[in-house]
Design a protein around this motif. Structure first.
Motif: not given
Ligand code: NAG
Ligand code: NAG
Ligand code: NAG
Ligand code: NAG
Ligand code: NAG
Length: 273
Positions: A170-172, A185-188, A205-207, A270-273
């Motif tokens: 998570w980024w805050y 939010y990111c997963n792996g 978000i870049n990559g 967790i939000p949708p990716l």
């Protein structure tokens, strides 16, 4: 700077914050020198009860890792650094100089490192020393000029955590009132879009990296945190970045300034990716 060291510390970092073990963590910029004073020393020298004092450093994550830094005998203006510090796990982590009046100057070299410094002041006749402690958490501090883009993944060092081991990330933005705004939010393998509408045009978000675009004067004081939960590890890792100075680039320019703070622990939805 110390990138191989960084790689290692990224695997260590803080959970005490979450558990409230050290409520009084002071944020310290990586590489910035701070003076630490021993409380009550003046009083103890004035009333002639001063005997000697030592400074000790402790790793907050591994409290068994503790080391003497300096010793002051009869004269608290003539203290010596202990050379054994150079052979310890703190060797490349802190730089220390002694100062007058029992004080020391400390520079911390690792990102996201949590250390406790304490002074033990021994008095004549008393068996128990008086103890002054301060807990430091290092954050990455940036000096920028307006209009610059900042790769927050690179600045924070969070990208050193292998993506295979990342479960949730998570980024805050940390706020002055102790709150936090969710940025992404990111997963792996994948990240959400920017979740906070206020920053939709400012961040990208870049990559798997988070980029803050076109820094403004108003961004001075901004605190950004990346919190990573790894597979097989309950405690999250924290990576903090502070936009310490933003100076005007003649070709852009705004005013205003706001201030951010603190972190908390619960894993959000967790939000949708
Ligand atoms: C001298 O000062 C120290 C530090 O404030 C204090 O702890 C101690 O009790 C004092 N001793 C006397 C004898 O006043
Ligand atoms: C400072 O302390 C060291 C060792 O403790 C001693 O050798 C030296 O003479 C002292 N210097 C002064 C100026 O008192
Ligand atoms: C520890 O190492 C540093 C760098 O090599 C050196 O400058 C310093 O004097 C050493 N400190 C002690 C107490 O030996
Ligand atoms: C941001 O930094 C990371 C780590 O250095 C790098 O892998 C990534 O490509 C960078 N992203 C951009 C958009 O520059
Ligand atoms: C990350 O999320 C995406 C989209 O939901 C999914 O396809 C992918 O398998 C997830 N990756 C991991 C490592 O869980």
């Amino acid at each position: 700077m110390a990138s191989s060291i960084l790689m290692f510390i990224c695997l260590v970092v803080i959970t005490m914050v979450e558990k409230g073990v050290c409520n009084d963590l002071r944020e310290i910029c990586v590489g910035e020198e701070t003076a630490l004073n021993c409380d009550q020393l003046d009083h103890a020298t004035k009333n002639h009860s001063y005997l000697e004092l030592v400074w000790i450093v402790t790793d907050l994550k591994n409290p068994g890792d503790t080391k003497l830094i300096s010793y002051c005998g009869k004269d608290p203006n003539n203290c010596s650094l202990l050379s054994s510090l150079n052979e310890s796990c703190f060797a490349q982590r802190i730089q220390v100089r002694t100062l007058s009046r029992g004080s020391i100057y400390v520079r911390q070299l690792w990102k996201n490192d949590a250390l406790s410094f304490s002074c033990r002041l021994f008095l004549q006749g008393d068996k128990r020393p008086l103890i002054t402690s301060v807990n430091h958490l290092t954050v990455t501090c940036l000096s920028l000029s307006t209009g610059q883009d900042v790769n927050l993944s690179q600045a924070s060092g969070e990208n050193r955590i292998s993506s295979e081991t990342v479960k949730d990330k998570w980024w805050y933005i940390l706020q002055g009132n102790g709150g936090e705004k969710k940025m992404a939010y990111c997963n792996g393998t994948k990240c959400s879009s920017i979740l906070c509408s206020e920053y939709k045009t400012r961040m990208e978000i870049n990559g798997l990296s988070l980029i803050l675009k076109k820094v403004q004067l108003a961004d001075e004081g901004l605190r950004v945190q990346c919190k990573i939960w790894r597979k097989n590890d309950a405690a999250p890792l924290l990576f903090n970045v502070l936009l310490k100075h933003v100076s005007a680039n003649p070709r852009t320019g705004q005013s205003l300034s706001f201030y951010q703070r603190r972190w908390s622990s619960l894993s959000p939805l967790i939000p949708p990716l």
